[in-house]
Scaffold this motif. Structure first.
Motif, PDB file in Angstrom:
ATOM      1  N   UNK A   1       0.836  -1.205   0.000  1.00 56.24           N
ATOM      2  CA  UNK A   1       0.000   0.000   0.000  1.00 56.24           C
ATOM      3  C   UNK A   1       0.869   1.252   0.000  1.00 56.24           C
ATOM      4  N   UNK A   2       1.908   1.261   0.796  1.00 52.59           N
ATOM      5  CA  UNK A   2       2.801   2.417   0.875  1.00 52.59           C
ATOM      6  C   UNK A   2       3.520   2.651  -0.445  1.00 52.59           C
ATOM      7  N   UNK A   3       4.030   1.590  -1.057  1.00 53.20           N
ATOM      8  CA  UNK A   3       4.740   1.703  -2.330  1.00 53.20           C
ATOM      9  C   UNK A   3       3.802   2.221  -3.415  1.00 53.20           C
ATOM     10  N   UNK A   4       2.632   1.617  -3.504  1.00 53.75           N
ATOM     11  CA  UNK A   4       1.678   2.020  -4.543  1.00 53.75           C
ATOM     12  C   UNK A   4       1.245   3.474  -4.365  1.00 53.75           C
ATOM     13  N   UNK A   5       0.961   3.871  -3.142  1.00 54.27           N
ATOM     14  CA  UNK A   5       0.518   5.250  -2.923  1.00 54.27           C
ATOM     15  C   UNK A   5       1.641   6.247  -3.167  1.00 54.27           C
ATOM     16  N   UNK A   6       2.881   5.877  -2.876  1.00 50.12           N
ATOM     17  CA  UNK A   6       4.018   6.773  -3.173  1.00 50.12           C
ATOM     18  C   UNK A   6       4.134   7.003  -4.675  1.00 50.12           C
ATOM     19  N   UNK A   7       3.953   5.947  -5.453  1.00 52.78           N
ATOM     20  CA  UNK A   7       3.978   6.068  -6.917  1.00 52.78           C
ATOM     21  C   UNK A   7       2.845   6.964  -7.381  1.00 52.78           C
ATOM     22  N   UNK A   8       1.663   6.776  -6.821  1.00 47.73           N
ATOM     23  CA  UNK A   8       0.490   7.564  -7.208  1.00 47.73           C
ATOM     24  C   UNK A   8       0.665   9.034  -6.852  1.00 47.73           C
ATOM     25  N   UNK A   9       1.229   9.315  -5.697  1.00 43.77           N
ATOM     26  CA  UNK A   9       1.462  10.696  -5.293  1.00 43.77           C
ATOM     27  C   UNK A   9       2.457  11.365  -6.240  1.00 43.77           C
ATOM     28  N   UNK A  10       3.528  10.650  -6.585  1.00 49.59           N
ATOM     29  CA  UNK A  10       4.502  11.193  -7.532  1.00 49.59           C
ATOM     30  C   UNK A  10       3.831  11.488  -8.870  1.00 49.59           C
ATOM     31  N   UNK A  11       2.967  10.603  -9.320  1.00 51.54           N
ATOM     32  CA  UNK A  11       2.251  10.812 -10.580  1.00 51.54           C
ATOM     33  C   UNK A  11       1.319  12.016 -10.466  1.00 51.54           C
ATOM     34  N   UNK A  12       0.614  12.132  -9.361  1.00 46.10           N
ATOM     35  CA  UNK A  12      -0.290  13.272  -9.162  1.00 46.10           C
ATOM     36  C   UNK A  12       0.461  14.594  -9.186  1.00 46.10           C
TER      37      UNK A  12
END
Length: 156
Positions: free
Chosen positions: A134-145
């Protein structure tokens, strides 16, 4: 007739225009940004609380903490490298390869550490694995956002 930027509401007495900030084309919604940050906070907080309460030795806790930090950094670095390549921004093959390697190593270290951890019951292993993912996926999503927002505002 009200413009596209005005939202009218009824407060029981009179209608007053309220300005609503318009989202740029390609920019993620505030709800999606908030959900991404919420997922990161929940994932990292759950992971750290689990580590704090674990009956492991301090060196084991340090290992799992270092793997989390390494995983978060490598995931953001890889997302940036992939996005840069996609947008035509020069990315060296070495950096691109190292970014992929680092994320694979972080995930492998977590998997190997959990597999070999005799002091952790299976349910705790699942807990650490899920909060890590969850942490890895959300970090990727935040960077994309962040990147999508930056690009959308530059087009203006």
């Amino acid at each position: 007739m009200s413009s596209a930027k005005e939202v009218l509401f009824d407060n029981g007495r009179e209608n007053k225009p309220e300005m609503k900030e318009e989202r740029k084309d390609g920019e993620p919604t505030a709800a999606f940004k908030g959900a991404s940050w919420g997922a990161l906070i929940v994932g990292v907080t759950a992971y750290l609380i689990g580590l704090f309460n674990a009956g492991m030795q301090l060196n084991e806790k340090g290992y799992y903490f270092a793997v989390l930090v390494f995983g978060l950094y490598s995931a953001v670095s890889l997302q940036k490298a992939v996005r840069d390549k996609e947008e035509g921004i020069p990315v060296t093959g070495v950096y691109y390869g190292i970014s992929w390697c680092a994320l694979i190593i972080a995930i492998s270290l977590m998997a190997i550490g959990l597999y070999n951890a005799g002091s952790i019951v299976l349910s705790e292993k699942g807990f650490y694995a899920m909060s890590f993912v969850l942490s890895i996926f959300s970090a990727i999503t935040i960077q994309k956002n962040i990147r999508d927002t930056q690009v959308a505002r530059e087009r203006e």
